[in-house]
Motif scaffolding. Structure first.
Motif, PDB file in Angstrom:
ATOM      1  N   VAL A 100       0.861  -1.191   0.000  1.00  0.00           N
ATOM      2  CA  VAL A 100       0.000   0.000   0.000  1.00  0.00           C
ATOM      3  C   VAL A 100       0.893   1.236   0.000  1.00  0.00           C
ATOM      4  O   VAL A 100       1.702   1.426   0.908  1.00  0.00           O
ATOM      5  N   LYS A 101       0.718   2.072  -1.032  1.00  0.00           N
ATOM      6  CA  LYS A 101       1.545   3.264  -1.171  1.00  0.00           C
ATOM      7  C   LYS A 101       0.670   4.514  -1.220  1.00  0.00           C
ATOM      8  O   LYS A 101      -0.255   4.590  -2.037  1.00  0.00           O
ATOM      9  N   PRO A 102       0.939   5.493  -0.360  1.00  0.00           N
ATOM     10  CA  PRO A 102       0.166   6.745  -0.408  1.00  0.00           C
ATOM     11  C   PRO A 102       0.527   7.555  -1.647  1.00  0.00           C
ATOM     12  O   PRO A 102       1.694   7.609  -2.049  1.00  0.00           O
ATOM     13  N   ASP A 103      -0.463   8.182  -2.259  1.00  0.00           N
ATOM     14  CA  ASP A 103      -0.238   8.982  -3.464  1.00  0.00           C
ATOM     15  C   ASP A 103      -1.205  10.162  -3.436  1.00  0.00           C
ATOM     16  O   ASP A 103      -2.349  10.052  -3.896  1.00  0.00           O
ATOM     17  N   LYS A 104      -0.774  11.290  -2.885  1.00  0.00           N
ATOM     18  CA  LYS A 104      -1.593  12.500  -2.755  1.00  0.00           C
ATOM     19  C   LYS A 104      -2.884  12.207  -1.990  1.00  0.00           C
ATOM     20  O   LYS A 104      -2.865  11.993  -0.796  1.00  0.00           O
ATOM     21  N   LEU A 105      -4.026  12.152  -2.688  1.00  0.00           N
ATOM     22  CA  LEU A 105      -5.310  11.973  -2.006  1.00  0.00           C
ATOM     23  C   LEU A 105      -5.826  10.543  -2.078  1.00  0.00           C
ATOM     24  O   LEU A 105      -6.998  10.289  -1.787  1.00  0.00           O
ATOM     25  N   LYS A 106      -4.975   9.607  -2.416  1.00  0.00           N
ATOM     26  CA  LYS A 106      -5.429   8.220  -2.520  1.00  0.00           C
ATOM     27  C   LYS A 106      -4.319   7.271  -2.108  1.00  0.00           C
ATOM     28  O   LYS A 106      -3.166   7.663  -1.886  1.00  0.00           O
ATOM     29  N   LEU A 107      -4.717   6.009  -1.985  1.00  0.00           N
ATOM     30  CA  LEU A 107      -3.765   4.934  -1.717  1.00  0.00           C
ATOM     31  C   LEU A 107      -3.718   4.021  -2.929  1.00  0.00           C
ATOM     32  O   LEU A 107      -4.752   3.694  -3.511  1.00  0.00           O
ATOM     33  N   ASN A 108      -2.530   3.596  -3.292  1.00  0.00           N
ATOM     34  CA  ASN A 108      -2.371   2.629  -4.366  1.00  0.00           C
ATOM     35  C   ASN A 108      -2.088   1.261  -3.761  1.00  0.00           C
ATOM     36  O   ASN A 108      -1.119   1.088  -3.026  1.00  0.00           O
ATOM     37  N   LEU A 109      -2.956   0.320  -4.056  1.00  0.00           N
ATOM     38  CA  LEU A 109      -2.796  -1.051  -3.568  1.00  0.00           C
ATOM     39  C   LEU A 109      -2.240  -1.887  -4.703  1.00  0.00           C
ATOM     40  O   LEU A 109      -2.893  -2.073  -5.739  1.00  0.00           O
ATOM     41  N   VAL A 110      -1.039  -2.393  -4.515  1.00  0.00           N
ATOM     42  CA  VAL A 110      -0.349  -3.133  -5.562  1.00  0.00           C
ATOM     43  C   VAL A 110      -0.205  -4.591  -5.153  1.00  0.00           C
ATOM     44  O   VAL A 110       0.258  -4.894  -4.055  1.00  0.00           O
ATOM     45  N   THR A 111      -0.630  -5.481  -6.020  1.00  0.00           N
ATOM     46  CA  THR A 111      -0.448  -6.917  -5.800  1.00  0.00           C
ATOM     47  C   THR A 111      -0.331  -7.598  -7.154  1.00  0.00           C
ATOM     48  O   THR A 111      -1.014  -7.230  -8.110  1.00  0.00           O
TER      49      THR A 111
END
Length: 316
Positions: free
Chosen positions: A207-218
Motif C-alpha cells: 500500500v503506497k500513499p499517493d496524494k489523495l489516494k492509496l495505491n494497492l499493488v499486488t
C-alpha cells in the motif's frame, strides 16, 4: 432483478462424460485409489445435486416471499453437496454430516429483531463438514453469530447500514485505488495496512500513499470464497474491502454467511409463522427491507459463489 444467465455457467457440468473427467481431475489431487470408479459413481449424483439446486432457485424466483427462504436454503444445500463431492468422494459417509449443523433460538423473545437474532454452530453436521472440507476451517462449533454480523460481510448489502461497511477497490491498469481516509478508518500507516492485508488475504500486498489516494499493488489475482476481507460485489462488478475488522466473521468465506442466514430465515418461515406474516403485512421494523433485499441478492450471489468454487477447485 435476478440474472438468469448465472445458470448458463453450470451447463458444462450437465454432461456425464465431461463431468466424469472433471471429477477425475479433482480426485487426482486427493491421492485416492480407484479414481475412475469414484468419478463414475459420483458423476450422476453430482449432476443431480446441481440440477436439484437449480430447480429450487428457479422456483424461488416466482414463489411468494413467504416461502422463498425455504426454497433458497434447500437449493443452497443441494449446491453445497455437489461441491463436497469434488473433494470428499465418499460423501456422505456418515449420518452425522446430514444434519444442518446449526441451531437457533426455538422461541423468539418479545420485541424480537431478526438482525439481532443469533445462530449457533454445532460440532457435527453439514456446516462444520463444509467449513472443514471446502475451506479448511476448524473449531467453529458452539460459535454464535448474529444476523447483522453475517449480513454486514455481504458487500451487496452494504447500503442497509448507516455506517459504511465496505470500501470499493477501484481497479486501474496495474493496481487498485483506495481513499487516503482508509488509514484513519483502520488507524494504521500505509505500510502497516499493507502488512495487515497481506496477513489477512495471504497475498503479497503493498500500500503506497499517493496524494489523495492509496495505491494497492499486488501481483496475485483476487479470488472469491477465500479467507479474506476482500469480497466481490456482484451488483457493482468489483472487489470491495470489508471495514468490519472486529467482526467474528470478518474472514469468513462468504458462502458460510449465506448458509447461516438462510438457515435462520428458513426456520423462521417454518416455525415463526405469526411473526413472519406480521412482518410482511405491517412492516414494523428495519428487518423487512433487509430481509427482502437479502433474499433478492442471495438468488444470484449463491449460484455465483458455487460456480466460482467449482471452477477454482479443478485448477488448484
Amino acid at each position: 432483478m435476478i440474472n438468469l444467465n448465472i445458470w448458463n455457467g453450470f451447463t458444462r457440468y450437465y454432461s456425464s462424460s465431461s463431468t466424469q473427467q472433471y471429477l477425475q481431475k479433482c480426485y487426482q489431487k486427493l491421492s485416492i485409489i480407484n479414481i475412475e470408479t469414484k468419478s463414475y459413481d459420483n458423476c450422476y449424483p453430482f449432476i443431480y445435486y446441481l440440477e436439484h439446486g437449480q430447480t429450487y432457485f428457479t422456483q424461488a424466483r416466482t414463489a411468494p416471499l413467504s416461502i422463498q427462504p425455504i426454497l433458497l436454503f434447500y437449493g443452497c444445500l443441494q449446491l453445497i453437496k455437489a461441491c463436497l463431492l469434488t473433494i470428499d468422494p465418499d460423501y456422505p459417509d456418515t449420518t452425522s454430516v446430514l444434519a444442518h449443523g446449526v441451531t437457533t433460538r426455538k422461541r423468539k423473545k418479545q420485541q424480537y429483531s431478526f438482525l439481532q437474532d443469533e445462530v449457533k454452530t454445532q460440532k457435527n453436521g453439514l456446516f462444520s463438514h463444509m467449513s472443514w472440507k471446502m475451506f479448511h476451517m476448524k473449531q467453529l462449533e458452539h460459535e454464535k453469530f448474529s444476523m447483522e454480523q453475517l449480513i454486514r460481510e455481504i458487500p451487496e448489502m452494504q447500503h442497509i447500514h448507516p455506517k459504511k461497511t465496505f470500501e470499493k477497490l477501484a481497479e486501474t491498469e496495474n493496481h487498485f485505488e483506495l481513499p487516503l481516509s482508509l488509514l484513519d478508518t483502520f488507524q494504521m500507516t500505509s505500510a502497516r495496512l499493507g502488512d495487515f492485508l497481506t496477513a489477512k488475504t495471504k497475498l503479497s500486498m503493498d500500500v503506497k500513499p499517493d496524494k489523495l489516494k492509496l495505491n494497492l499493488v499486488t501481483e496475485e489475482p483476487f479470488t472469491v470464497n477465500q479467507h479474506s476481507p476482500i469480497h466481490f460485489n456482484l451488483i457493482e462488478n468489483t472487489y470491495m474491502l470489508s471495514l468490519n475488522k472486529h467482526s467474528p466473521c470478518y474472514l469468513f468465506p462468504e458462502l458460510l454467511n449465506h448458509y447461516l442466514i438462510l438457515y435462520n430465515l428458513s426456520m423462521i418461515c417454518r416455525y415463526e409463522t405469526e411473526w413472519w406474516y406480521e412482518l410482511q403485512k405491517t412492516v414494523p421494523t428495519d428487518d423487512f427491507p433487509a430481509i427482502v433485499q437479502y433474499v433478492q441478492i442471495s438468488q444470484e450471489k449463491i449460484p455465483f459463489l458455487i460456480l466460482q468454487w467449482l471452477t477454482s477447485i479443478s485448477v488448484k
